[in-house]
Enzyme design. Sequence first.
Site, PDB file in Angstrom:
ATOM      1  N   GLU A  37      -2.457  -0.089  -4.523  1.00  0.00           N
ATOM      2  CA  GLU A  37      -2.476  -1.273  -3.669  1.00  0.00           C
ATOM      3  C   GLU A  37      -2.403  -2.532  -4.496  1.00  0.00           C
ATOM      4  O   GLU A  37      -2.958  -2.596  -5.590  1.00  0.00           O
ATOM      5  CB  GLU A  37      -3.776  -1.339  -2.858  1.00  0.00           C
ATOM      6  CG  GLU A  37      -3.787  -0.461  -1.638  1.00  0.00           C
ATOM      7  CD  GLU A  37      -5.016  -0.727  -0.787  1.00  0.00           C
ATOM      8  OE1 GLU A  37      -5.470  -1.885  -0.735  1.00  0.00           O
ATOM      9  OE2 GLU A  37      -5.516   0.236  -0.187  1.00  0.00           O
TER      10      GLU A  37
ATOM     11  N   ASP B 178       0.865  -1.174   0.000  1.00  0.00           N
ATOM     12  CA  ASP B 178       0.000   0.000   0.000  1.00  0.00           C
ATOM     13  C   ASP B 178       0.903   1.225   0.000  1.00  0.00           C
ATOM     14  O   ASP B 178       1.703   1.421   0.920  1.00  0.00           O
ATOM     15  CB  ASP B 178      -0.865  -0.046   1.267  1.00  0.00           C
ATOM     16  CG  ASP B 178      -1.971   0.987   1.230  1.00  0.00           C
ATOM     17  OD1 ASP B 178      -1.858   1.953   0.450  1.00  0.00           O
ATOM     18  OD2 ASP B 178      -2.941   0.828   1.999  1.00  0.00           O
TER      19      ASP B 178
END
Length: 627
Positions: free
Chosen positions: A202, A110
């Site tokens: 992500e 992330d």
Amino acid sequence: MSAAAGTPPEGGGDRPWQSYHTAYTNAKAGMEGVDKEKVQKVIYEMSKGSKYFENEQRKEAVTKQKIEHLRAQCAALTDNDISHFQKVAEKKMLELEASRDLSKIWLHTDMDAFYAAVETLENPSLKGKPLAVGSMSMIATASYEARKFGVRAAMPGFIGCKLCPGLVFVRPNFERYTHYSELTRKVFQRYDPNFIATSLDEAYLNITNVCIERGITGEEVATELRSAIYQETGLTCSAGVAPNRMIAKVCSDINKPNGQFILPNDREAVLTFVSTLPIRKIGGIGKVTEQMLRQVLGISTCQEMLQKAAFLCALFSEGSADFFLSVGLGLGGTETPEQRQRKSISCERTFAATNDSSLLFEKLDSLAENLTDDLQKEGLKGKTLTLKLKTADFEVRTRAVTTRNYINSKEDILVYATKLLKAEMPLSLRLMGLRMSQLHDEKDDPSTSTQKTLDIFFRSSNDQQDFFLHDESCFIPEQRSFGNHSNEAVISKPLGGTKLDDVSSSAKVAPAEKLNEPDNLISPKAVASSSKPDQQSWIDGYICSICGFELPPGFEEERLEHSDFHLAETLQQEEAVDGTRHISNERLADRERPCSTTPTPKKKLKSSKEGKHIPIDAFFTKCNKNL
DNA sequence: GCGGATCAC
DNA sequence: TATGGTGATCCGC
């Protein structure tokens, strides 16, 4: 009628801001040292009295009712019921436990404050400043400096300003983010060629093979990968490593920003990890579910899912209960899912609230154009068109039709969309959207659309501000799909689906009574039985009731031709379906006005582009000129 | 199949 | 002044 009006159960009274937790309820990274009470108060003060606020209050009231209902259901359970569901739950937990797979190593990455980080990279003078990517209306991403003040994504910019005087705003620039996203994906590729990107910033990587082949640990992979990403993009990210995706995602958040957390592939470690983990951290459990589970069953950690397993099975659907129990066991997402194909495509726009019908039809026109562009770019057609409306007081409605044939031309979309909108009017809106679903790849279909040519006549260089338009090269929704829920058996109902017949033909009925009764949208029969089948209705005398097209007074001839256009279009649609065209043929027979678009032999009409479209093109050329 | 909700990013 | 856009899924009709 349970709670006395004067004393709300919690938060009301003295401290009204405590009861208003609209969004921003999940603790985000970088918000640790924030004075939450103060932030809450500012949000409340800035929101109080707004239409948005009122709507949030209504929604919260509905949630409360739902909770009350569940509580009542819960209280009504007999000892017998409970022991029954306890057995059900135990059986289910055994099944789930048997499916546990600790052989895979998953890594979730992330990017840290991705949009803000990219903007800072491109413009170093922003470094160290509290930064919001977005607008006064909405913040897409806040830098960590801004988060210290309580500013965060999904918060309106003007509240961010209040919380953080001196907050710097940058408009989103998705080309940039896409560029950097691609750089990161090149790195992901090296570790897992089948990595799953869930958004621009992500991704999930199955690093099992890397670990085995190189004889290194998940931790080493994470360190190396984060370093590579930094080297190649100048951006930092965080990572989580765990035996499945559900847990890996939670782990990547733990040492954010620029950190990592590794959970060993060990059952005890997983169960311990999950034992104190707040359920809100799990993907798929949002604000509402969290409230329901806490206030009905007193569940706030994942482990408590197991303690209340019987109640979960008693109160919720099988699918939901399975999901909750999986959460309690720390299970979810060990296999790489099939690449899913897109199921819908949509566009929607917010604007200054208005009840001006011609303005609304304009917006609809523009949406239809956008949707058409997107559909044609992807080579897709669809059968179900959904109109989304958000009223001036934030109430959301959707209205859908399913057509008999696949469509993707602007004109077709507009015919149906207009009808749907008309049926809701009058009303004041702040948002409209169009979504096409039941998609079908155009390549598979020989009858490709030829309507593109019409677009030239409508093209109006619209100035849209696509701030939040996401690049969608990738989409792998992850929501509640962690388990190998093979019970996806879609029960096909023996439903004699009363398909909505051709909307444009029913529109045609609408006689001179302008403010007609609830439109017989769903009743094709009304068309056939109408005594004045060919009357076109013109709102206020000059707006086409079907597509909203405007013709100034005095253009009777053009109006007739416009009606012809819709009739021709109806015929096209019905012809394209082959068969079941009796209604339109009747209408055609009734028609006395000369109409050059006589139906050519049905079988081949689809492919005979020329004969089909010339009259229509001619019409729009003319109209365009006149306007 | 439709409509409302929920959720994620 | 002012609270987003895209896509998916689930549930209850």
